[in-house]
Enzyme design. Structure first.
Site, PDB file in Angstrom:
ATOM      1  NE  ARG A  27      11.886  10.518 -19.627  1.00 44.18           N
ATOM      2  CZ  ARG A  27      11.792   9.912 -18.445  1.00 44.18           C
ATOM      3  NH1 ARG A  27      11.524   8.622 -18.381  1.00 44.18           N
ATOM      4  NH2 ARG A  27      11.968  10.579 -17.338  1.00 44.18           N
ATOM      5  NE  ARG A  31      17.768   5.862 -22.066  1.00 48.46           N
ATOM      6  CZ  ARG A  31      17.898   5.449 -20.811  1.00 48.46           C
ATOM      7  NH1 ARG A  31      18.927   4.715 -20.444  1.00 48.46           N
ATOM      8  NH2 ARG A  31      16.975   5.748 -19.912  1.00 48.46           N
ATOM      9  NE  ARG A  40      23.879   9.592 -25.373  1.00 46.47           N
ATOM     10  CZ  ARG A  40      25.132   9.294 -25.079  1.00 46.47           C
ATOM     11  NH1 ARG A  40      26.029   9.196 -26.046  1.00 46.47           N
ATOM     12  NH2 ARG A  40      25.513   9.092 -23.830  1.00 46.47           N
ATOM     13  CG  ASP A  77      17.899  16.977 -19.494  1.00 45.05           C
ATOM     14  OD1 ASP A  77      18.043  17.585 -18.416  1.00 45.05           O
ATOM     15  OD2 ASP A  77      17.710  15.761 -19.562  1.00 45.05           O
ATOM     16  CE1 TYR A 154      17.186  15.217 -11.396  1.00 47.33           C
ATOM     17  CE2 TYR A 154      15.295  16.680 -11.583  1.00 47.33           C
ATOM     18  CZ  TYR A 154      15.858  15.426 -11.716  1.00 47.33           C
ATOM     19  OH  TYR A 154      15.092  14.382 -12.173  1.00 47.33           O
TER      20      TYR A 154
END
Length: 354
Positions: A27, A31, A40, A77, A154
């Site tokens: 990652r 963020r 973003r 992703d 998921y």
């Protein structure tokens, strides 16, 4: 394509000699970087960011502008594959990923389409091509996918889960149905990763984020066996050199010896396993990637440097170590802290390769 200027990562993943231990961070485009947050915001949504090859390239390269990292990893992703299989991925603030449709019956599994990576997932392939051109041989590009078991959690749950009740119920009560789902996912992931290699990815990583929630028996049957199938079906050479494959099961330290038998070149190790113990248990059959606790990046630069030294010492002399976090970097980390990590790895690791 231009010649690769820094091939430390590829050499280390194949346990070949390097001058210093290579380092990258899971990652690493994310963020915690203000420039990522700005991009973003321009994109409008996370999925719009993923589906724009130019913006995906921009955020992939952002950490390399800050830190002398030894690899770039595709910005995407893991849930792009189930989305392309027809489930309708979306993200909600504070709740994470969700699917419009779930997979809970035989009819649901039969309805899943096997996506063409150059059609339904063309935006990912275009991002790989765009990033590879922009890197211009600076460092290698890592492509990735989620593991079949992790993707299935998921898809069955409809999003994130705490105890995986629906997914485990299917596994326990309808194992044949779960195997059908996992088999289809293994096909889709194999095609997806091979398309990434064709588009320019130079190493591959399979993220088995939720394999660690299984018993040893169930892990081998429902997670590891499908990753083994994928590894066996991957393109392993491109541009005249081997394409290394990394397997990473979060919480899977107890199964490293089994994972080393899959044919993968390297294994990711999280912070709950000592890297020296991992090396002893795998017998130098594979390279190892890891394994700083991501929360260590909240500490002072001096403490980070000390922990980097401890991990390097635990792995010991010789090649086959890629320094990384034990999982993804947290979004509220001070961007100055990774700089201390990268500098410490490159400086302190050199004597281990002399």
């Amino acid at each position: 394509m231009p010649a690769l200027q820094n091939d430390r990562l590829l050499r280390a993943l194949l346990r070949e000699p390097v001058d210093a231990t290579p380092v990258w961070m899971m990652r690493q485009a994310g963020r915690y970087l203000p420039e990522y947050r700005a991009t973003r915001a321009r994109a409008g949504s996370f999925m719009d960011l993923c589906k724009s090859p130019e913006l995906a390239c921009e955020v992939t390269l952002q950490p390399l502008e800050r830190y002398p990292l030894d690899a770039a990893i595709l910005f995407s992703d893991i849930l792009t594959v189930p989305d392309a299989m027809g489930l309708g991925l979306y993200f909600t603030e504070g709740e994470g990923p969700r699917f419009e449709r779930t997979v809970r019956s035989a009819a649901d599994v039969r309805a899943l389409r096997l996506p063409d990576p150059e059609e339904e997932l063309r935006y990912v392939m275009d991002a790989v091509r765009t990033i590879r051109r922009a890197l211009a041989g600076r460092v290698p590009l890592i492509g990735f996918s989620g593991s079949p078991w992790t993707l299935a959690t998921y898809m069955v749950e409809g999003g994130s889960a705490k105890n995986f009740a629906r997914c485990k119920r299917m596994m326990f009560d309808s194992p044949a149905l779960m195997h059908d789902l996992l088999g289809r996912l293994a096909q889709a992931v194999t095609a997806y990763l091979n398309a990434q290699v064709a588009a320019g990815a130079q190493a591959l990583m399979i993220f088995d984020t939720w394999g660690g929630v299984l018993t040893p028996r169930d892990y081998r049957e429902f997670s590891l066996d499908y990753m083994r199938r994928i590894v066996g079906g991957l393109t392993r050479e491109a541009d005249g050199r081997r394409v290394p494959v990394i397997l990473f099961t979060k919480g899977g330290g107890q199964w490293l010896a089994d994972m080393a038998d899959t044919g993968a070149d390297a294994l990711g190790v999280d912070w709950t396993t000592d890297i020296g113990d991992a090396r002893a248990r795998t017998g130098d059959r594979v390279a190892l990637q890891g394994n700083l606790d991501p929360c260590m990046l909240y500490a002072s630069p001096e403490r980070i440097r000390s922990e980097v030294g401890r991990i390097l010492d635990s792995y010991g002399r010789g090649h086959g170590h890629v320094f990384n976090l034990g999982h993804g970097i947290h979004p509220d980390v001070d961007p100055d802290r990774p700089a201390a990590l990268v500098a410490a790895v490159h400086e302190l690791s050199r004597p281990y390769h002399a």
